[in-house]
Design a protein around this motif. Structure first.
Motif, PDB file in Angstrom:
ATOM      1  N   ASN A   1       9.578   4.085   6.969  1.00  0.00           N
ATOM      2  CA  ASN A   1       8.099   4.757   6.904  1.00  0.00           C
ATOM      3  C   ASN A   1       7.316   4.157   7.989  1.00  0.00           C
ATOM      4  O   ASN A   1       6.046   4.130   8.020  1.00  0.00           O
ATOM      5  CB  ASN A   1       7.533   4.206   5.662  1.00  0.00           C
TER       6      ASN A   1
ATOM      7  N   TYR B   1      18.873  -7.365  -2.977  1.00  0.00           N
ATOM      8  CA  TYR B   1      19.425  -6.192  -2.225  1.00  0.00           C
ATOM      9  C   TYR B   1      20.919  -5.745  -2.782  1.00  0.00           C
ATOM     10  O   TYR B   1      21.121  -4.472  -2.401  1.00  0.00           O
ATOM     11  CB  TYR B   1      19.605  -6.253  -0.569  1.00  0.00           C
TER      12      TYR B   1
ATOM     13  N   LYS C   1      12.182  -4.962  10.425  1.00  0.00           N
ATOM     14  CA  LYS C   1      12.913  -3.761  10.207  1.00  0.00           C
ATOM     15  C   LYS C   1      14.079  -3.931  10.552  1.00  0.00           C
ATOM     16  O   LYS C   1      14.992  -3.466   9.569  1.00  0.00           O
ATOM     17  CB  LYS C   1      11.833  -2.757  10.581  1.00  0.00           C
TER      18      LYS C   1
ATOM     19  N   VAL D   1       8.020  -2.086   4.771  1.00  0.00           N
ATOM     20  CA  VAL D   1       7.729  -3.426   4.765  1.00  0.00           C
ATOM     21  C   VAL D   1       6.758  -3.279   5.914  1.00  0.00           C
ATOM     22  O   VAL D   1       6.486  -2.355   6.580  1.00  0.00           O
ATOM     23  CB  VAL D   1       8.854  -4.353   4.882  1.00  0.00           C
TER      24      VAL D   1
ATOM     25  N   GLU E   1      11.220  -6.050  -3.629  1.00  0.00           N
ATOM     26  CA  GLU E   1      10.347  -7.113  -2.961  1.00  0.00           C
ATOM     27  C   GLU E   1      10.886  -8.389  -2.731  1.00  0.00           C
ATOM     28  O   GLU E   1      11.820  -8.658  -3.058  1.00  0.00           O
ATOM     29  CB  GLU E   1       8.897  -7.064  -3.896  1.00  0.00           C
TER      30      GLU E   1
ATOM     31  N   GLU F   1       4.594  -3.728   9.365  1.00  0.00           N
ATOM     32  CA  GLU F   1       4.871  -3.023  10.704  1.00  0.00           C
ATOM     33  C   GLU F   1       5.664  -4.009  11.914  1.00  0.00           C
ATOM     34  O   GLU F   1       4.801  -4.309  12.647  1.00  0.00           O
ATOM     35  CB  GLU F   1       3.890  -2.224  11.060  1.00  0.00           C
TER      36      GLU F   1
ATOM     37  N   SER G   1       5.118   3.474  11.144  1.00  0.00           N
ATOM     38  CA  SER G   1       4.184   4.321  11.743  1.00  0.00           C
ATOM     39  C   SER G   1       4.253   4.413  13.404  1.00  0.00           C
ATOM     40  O   SER G   1       4.009   5.458  13.959  1.00  0.00           O
ATOM     41  CB  SER G   1       2.592   3.809  11.673  1.00  0.00           C
TER      42      SER G   1
ATOM     43  N   PHE H   1       5.141   8.650   5.712  1.00  0.00           N
ATOM     44  CA  PHE H   1       4.157   9.242   4.736  1.00  0.00           C
ATOM     45  C   PHE H   1       2.779   8.771   5.314  1.00  0.00           C
ATOM     46  O   PHE H   1       2.337   8.041   6.042  1.00  0.00           O
ATOM     47  CB  PHE H   1       4.471   8.556   3.188  1.00  0.00           C
TER      48      PHE H   1
ATOM     49  N   THR I   1       0.910  -1.286   0.044  1.00  0.00           N
ATOM     50  CA  THR I   1       0.067  -0.007  -0.061  1.00  0.00           C
ATOM     51  C   THR I   1       0.824   1.116   0.119  1.00  0.00           C
ATOM     52  O   THR I   1       0.622   2.347  -0.825  1.00  0.00           O
ATOM     53  CB  THR I   1      -0.670   0.141   1.350  1.00  0.00           C
ATOM     54  N   MET I   2       1.739   1.268   1.031  1.00  0.00           N
ATOM     55  CA  MET I   2       2.633   2.423   1.028  1.00  0.00           C
ATOM     56  C   MET I   2       3.846   2.691  -0.066  1.00  0.00           C
ATOM     57  O   MET I   2       3.893   3.697  -0.422  1.00  0.00           O
ATOM     58  CB  MET I   2       3.185   2.435   2.469  1.00  0.00           C
TER      59      MET I   2
HETATM   60  P1  NAI Z   1       1.594  -3.693   3.280  1.00  0.00           P
HETATM   61  O1  NAI Z   1       1.366  -4.980   3.627  1.00  0.00           O
HETATM   62  O2  NAI Z   1       0.635  -3.242   2.255  1.00  0.00           O
HETATM   63  O3  NAI Z   1       2.997  -3.986   2.221  1.00  0.00           O
HETATM   64  C1  NAI Z   1       4.223  -4.267   2.862  1.00  0.00           C
HETATM   65  C2  NAI Z   1       5.118  -4.950   1.535  1.00  0.00           C
HETATM   66  O4  NAI Z   1       6.241  -5.209   2.082  1.00  0.00           O
HETATM   67  C3  NAI Z   1       4.456  -6.133   1.085  1.00  0.00           C
HETATM   68  O5  NAI Z   1       4.115  -6.143  -0.351  1.00  0.00           O
HETATM   69  C4  NAI Z   1       5.699  -7.290   1.250  1.00  0.00           C
HETATM   70  O6  NAI Z   1       5.626  -8.217   0.406  1.00  0.00           O
HETATM   71  C5  NAI Z   1       6.925  -6.525   1.501  1.00  0.00           C
HETATM   72  N1  NAI Z   1       7.905  -6.904   2.041  1.00  0.00           N
HETATM   73  C6  NAI Z   1       7.724  -7.669   3.169  1.00  0.00           C
HETATM   74  N2  NAI Z   1       9.094  -7.974   3.861  1.00  0.00           N
HETATM   75  C7  NAI Z   1       9.833  -7.493   2.759  1.00  0.00           C
HETATM   76  C8  NAI Z   1      11.281  -7.834   2.649  1.00  0.00           C
HETATM   77  N3  NAI Z   1      12.132  -8.236   3.519  1.00  0.00           N
HETATM   78  N4  NAI Z   1      11.969  -6.950   1.593  1.00  0.00           N
HETATM   79  C9  NAI Z   1      11.069  -6.327   0.413  1.00  0.00           C
HETATM   80  N5  NAI Z   1       9.743  -6.228   0.509  1.00  0.00           N
HETATM   81  C10 NAI Z   1       9.241  -6.863   1.913  1.00  0.00           C
HETATM   82  O7  NAI Z   1       2.108  -2.576   4.208  1.00  0.00           O
HETATM   83  P2  NAI Z   1       1.654  -1.158   4.227  1.00  0.00           P
HETATM   84  O8  NAI Z   1       0.374  -0.611   4.628  1.00  0.00           O
HETATM   85  O9  NAI Z   1       2.257  -0.690   2.819  1.00  0.00           O
HETATM   86  O10 NAI Z   1       2.855  -0.537   5.415  1.00  0.00           O
HETATM   87  C11 NAI Z   1       4.276  -0.738   5.213  1.00  0.00           C
HETATM   88  C12 NAI Z   1       4.850   0.332   6.144  1.00  0.00           C
HETATM   89  O11 NAI Z   1       4.224   1.532   6.089  1.00  0.00           O
HETATM   90  C13 NAI Z   1       4.427  -0.348   7.603  1.00  0.00           C
HETATM   91  O12 NAI Z   1       5.273  -0.047   8.732  1.00  0.00           O
HETATM   92  C14 NAI Z   1       3.318   0.693   8.084  1.00  0.00           C
HETATM   93  O13 NAI Z   1       3.239   1.109   9.615  1.00  0.00           O
HETATM   94  C15 NAI Z   1       3.605   1.926   7.351  1.00  0.00           C
HETATM   95  N6  NAI Z   1       2.671   2.838   7.162  1.00  0.00           N
HETATM   96  C16 NAI Z   1       1.282   2.289   6.759  1.00  0.00           C
HETATM   97  C17 NAI Z   1       0.232   3.274   6.336  1.00  0.00           C
HETATM   98  C18 NAI Z   1      -1.157   2.701   5.745  1.00  0.00           C
HETATM   99  O14 NAI Z   1      -2.106   3.454   6.091  1.00  0.00           O
HETATM  100  N7  NAI Z   1      -1.013   1.536   5.589  1.00  0.00           N
HETATM  101  C19 NAI Z   1       0.354   4.544   6.669  1.00  0.00           C
HETATM  102  C20 NAI Z   1       1.673   5.033   7.092  1.00  0.00           C
HETATM  103  C21 NAI Z   1       2.903   4.209   7.267  1.00  0.00           C
END
Ligand code: NAI
Ligand code: 3HC
Length: 705
Positions: free
Chosen positions: A408, A368, A388, A381, A324, A383, A410, A432, A304-305
């Protein structure tokens, strides 16, 4: 003549130059200087006058810092009158942005020319105002009521070529040298005996305006006003331009301008204008802190982010590589970006070529090792702190020295993430907001060891990608999400006390929030909060706490993504609908918990939801998490859609009166317990001293000087 306005004669053309950096705002010295120059030029040997500006822009408007202070003559109408009544043609020479009072000055000129890169606009509505120097009268006279309404009610600037097509300007001159172009144009006008075109002499025939036009406009604007009164007054002014004399229209405009300039809505929006610019400044960092070069960025995680963040960089031509876990996830991430761009193109906001260029800036990898040459990495990635930390250790191993490593996250601890590397000085948070390519806020989180140049670079790059940056120190949830705790909690407590979800949301939407807290919970996913609560040991052990959110998740009602949460959602349109089943369930849960339901007023809903924001904001200030009260307002207006006409939670608190807020919080403490309602010491102190957060903030800035 004032030293900010000069006059010289070039080939029989009198050139009046304004030089009032940074944006040539119409301060008193500028108004006086222009008036004096135009008056003196009436009797000299010139054939025409050119009005131009030094520096980066034509006049960008009235000096906003003068609003609310006693007026000092000459007033703008007097200056405009002198220009309009000049016996020789006055030509405005526009470069940069002719905005607000600046564009209105040009409208009093007999002709307007601009270089192609220039823009003109009347952005007053964004400050809760309307154009107060004839803009609402002159624009409809030259461009028609529809263009005038679009331009003035939106406040959006219009590029030179389009402005010419709309008759807002007369000529687009070739090249970048606006003075040379304007002098040549002036000579042409003189040679052809061009008349002194005075917009005030035009009358608008009421028969040319579609019946019902103004009523329809009022209705449409009211639907998205969110507490703003300016759009309605703008319609009234343009209406007054139809069929009436210029003087009658100007009187109406002045009357309504005065109403707006003294309104709390405009005071709040002007506060936000300056707060936004102030937030970009880091108190203990010199303005000339060197920046690191950022030419290539990596985003870890294409969810998503990550996708939205990648788009932010691609949009401004910065190369970005998405990382990814496997090819499938990568393809999905890139696919979502492509789809988002296709939607933007469909809306006409980007051309096919621009989309191709953006997509061309984005590449993907699962390795990487491909990150060896990137200048900035933003991790997005899941949360999860351990994940992380693992990723940052990997980045430490492959990234070049000096690369900025941002998360990024939260909620997670940036210092703990930094400690997973051998270069904590390069680590910081770049938080963000969703959707990342749309939301304006970027919280930049400064770790214990973050280097000054890394921080300055993050702020600068944020600005470059079009974000409004606000600085936070490390704490759970940083500024924005930390403050949100009490807001969400009370919105659910109010249900047990006797409100329906619709009642709670309607009160906050009536206040101007884009979406009420419960509808927002449904949008974000109730499961997200549920999971976050599972890991927390610091919450009061109270079965009432987040009761309804918990029950709904356990019923698999996660919100919009499952088609139901606090509300039901129409599968086709996603329209939210009240759900009698949930309303009944709330009643039975309240009974089971022994809560006696009662009629709750809208006022109480607002106080119980908004005052926790203010109280937590005060704690955040005392702890030094936020630099200043106005930074908190910026976070809320740009990251959480808090209504700008209320100025953000801290400005709103000042408006309500800190003593009133404090007293109410004490009352809630006595009613609901100290574990939920404990007045922040700073709030208590300021309430007792009769001060505002703004005063406290100004004193803090002063003490640093
Ligand atoms: P998401 O679950 O939509 O996406 C996370 C992505 O990271 C997945 O596509 C996954 O395949 C990938 N991933 C996991 N491990 C990985 C690795 N080792 N290497 C590369 N890619 C990897 O999560 P989302 O919602 O995008 O959140 C991501 C971060 O942003 C979290 O820390 C969250 O707290 C933060 N955040 C989220 C917001 C939201 O509204 N969704 C708003 C602001 C921050
Ligand atoms: N009055 C006073 N200060 C102003 C100002 C104004 N109209 N416009 C900008 N400034 C100040 C900013 O606060 C900032 O100060 P700082 O450096 O101390 O922080 C500095 O000028 C530079 O501004 P930006 O950082 O915004 O510079 P940018 O280059 O990014 O943007 C701009 C330039 C597009 C002109 C932008 O500043 C802007 O949009 N300004 C406001 C324009 C506006 O709203 N005009 C209408 C005013 S109301 C009016 O004219 C009423 C009339 O109808 C009677």
């Amino acid at each position: 003549m004032s030293n900010v306005v000069s006059y010289q004669i070039v080939d029989n053309i009198g050139v009046i130059s304004v030089n009032n950096p940074p944006v040539n705002a119409l301060a008193q010295v500028v108004r006086a200087g222009i008036l004096e120059a135009v008056t003196a030029a009436q009797s000299d040997a010139t054939d025409a006058l050119v009005l131009r500006c030094e520096g980066r822009t034509f006049i960008a408007g009235a000096d906003i810092t003068e609003f609310g202070k006693p007026p000092q003559g000459p007033g703008l109408p007097e200056v405009l009158g002198a220009i309009e009544n000049s016996v020789k043609p006055v030509i405005a020479a526009i470069h940069g942005t002719a905005l607000g009072g600046g564009f209105e000055v040009s409208l009093a000129c007999h002709y307007r020319c601009a270089i192609a890169s220039a823009k003109v606009g009347l952005p007053e509505v964004k400050l809760g105002l309307l154009p107060g120097a004839g803009g609402t009268q002159r624009v409809p006279r030259i461009a028609g009521v529809k263009v005038a309404l679009d331009m003035i009610a939106s406040g959006n600037p219009i590029a030179a070529e389009k402005a010419k097509a709309l008759n807002l300007i007369d000529e687009v001159v070739a090249g970048d040298d606006v003075q040379a172009g304007a002098i040549a144009y002036a000579k042409e006008l003189v040679a052809s005996g061009a008349p002194l075109k005075r917009i005030r002499d035009i009358t608008i025939d009421p028969a040319t305006v579609e019946p019902g036009f103004f009523e329809a406009a009022r209705k449409q604007l009211a639907a998205r006003a969110r507490g703003q009164i300016a759009p309605d007054r703008i319609v009234s002014c343009i209406e007054a331009a139809v069929g009436q004399s210029m003087d009658a229209g100007l009187d109406r405009e002045r009357e309504l301008f005065m109403e707006l300039v003294t309104s709390p809505e405009s005071a709040a929006m002007r506060h936000i204008f300056f707060a936004e610019r102030q937030a970009a400044k880091i108190k203990d960092l010199p303005r000339d802190t060197p920046l690191r070069e950022v030419k290539k960025v990596a985003v870890i995680g294409g969810g998503t982010m990550g996708g939205g963040i990648a788009m932010c960089f691609a949009n401004v031509g910065i190369q970005v590589v998405m990382v990814e876990i496997n090819d499938e996830a990568l393809a999905r991430g890139l696919g979502i970006i492509e789809k988002n761009y296709a939607i933007t193109m469909k809306k006409g906001k980007l051309t096919e070529a621009q989309v191709a260029q953006c997509m061309g800036a984005i590449s993907g990898t699962t390795d990487y090792a491909d990150l060896a040459d990137v200048d900035m990495i933003i991790e997005a990635v899941f949360e999860n702190l351990e994940l992380k930390k693992e990723i940052f250790a990997k980045l430490d191993a492959v990234c070049k020295p000096g690369a900025i490593l941002a998360s990024n996250t939260s909620y997670q601890d940036i210092d703990a993430i930094a400690a997973a590397t051998k270069r904590p000085q390069d680590v910081l948070g770049m938080h963000f907001f969703s959707p990342a390519n749309v939301m304006k806020l970027l919280e930049v989180v400064r770790g214990e060891k973050t280097a000054d140049d890394a921080l300055a670079t993050a702020m600068a790059i944020g600005k470059k990608i079009g974000k409004v940056c606000a600085l936070s120190r490390v704490c759970y949830g940083f500024i924005g999400n930390r403050m949100l705790g009490g807001y969400g909690r009370e919105s659910q407590m109010l249900l047990l006390d006797g409100c329906t979800p619709a009642k709670v949301d309607a009160a906050l939407e009536g206040f101007g929030m884009a979406m009420g807290p419960l509808a927002m919970g449904d949008l974000a996913g109730l499961d997200v909060g549920y999971k976050a609560r599972e890991g927390r040991t610091d919450l009061p052990n109270d079965p009432k706490l987040y009761r309804m959110g918990t029950v709904l998740v356990e019923m698999d009602r996660f919100g919009q993504k499952t088609g139901a949460g606090f509300y039901k959602y129409d599968p086709a349109t996603r329209a939210r609908m009240n759900d009698p089943e949930i309303e009944a369930l709330i009643k039975s849960e309240a009974a089971a918990l022994g809560v006696e339901q009662r009629e709750v007023s809208d006022q109480e809903i607002l106080e119980r939801c908004l005052y926790p924001l203010i109280n937590e904001g005060a704690l955040i200030l005392e702890e030094g998490i936020a630099q200043r009260p106005s930074d908190i307002d910026v976070v809320y207006v740009f990251g959480y859609a808090f209504p700008a006409p209320k100025g953000g939670p801290m400005h709103y608190a000042d408006h309500v009166g800190l003593k009133n807020v404090y007293d109410k919080i004490c009352e809630f403490r006595d009613r609901y317990g100290e574990e939920y309602w404990k007045p922040a010491p700073l709030l208590e102190k300021l309430a007792k001293e009769g001060k505002t957060f703004a005063q406290w903030g100004a004193e803090q800035e002063q003490s640093l000087r």
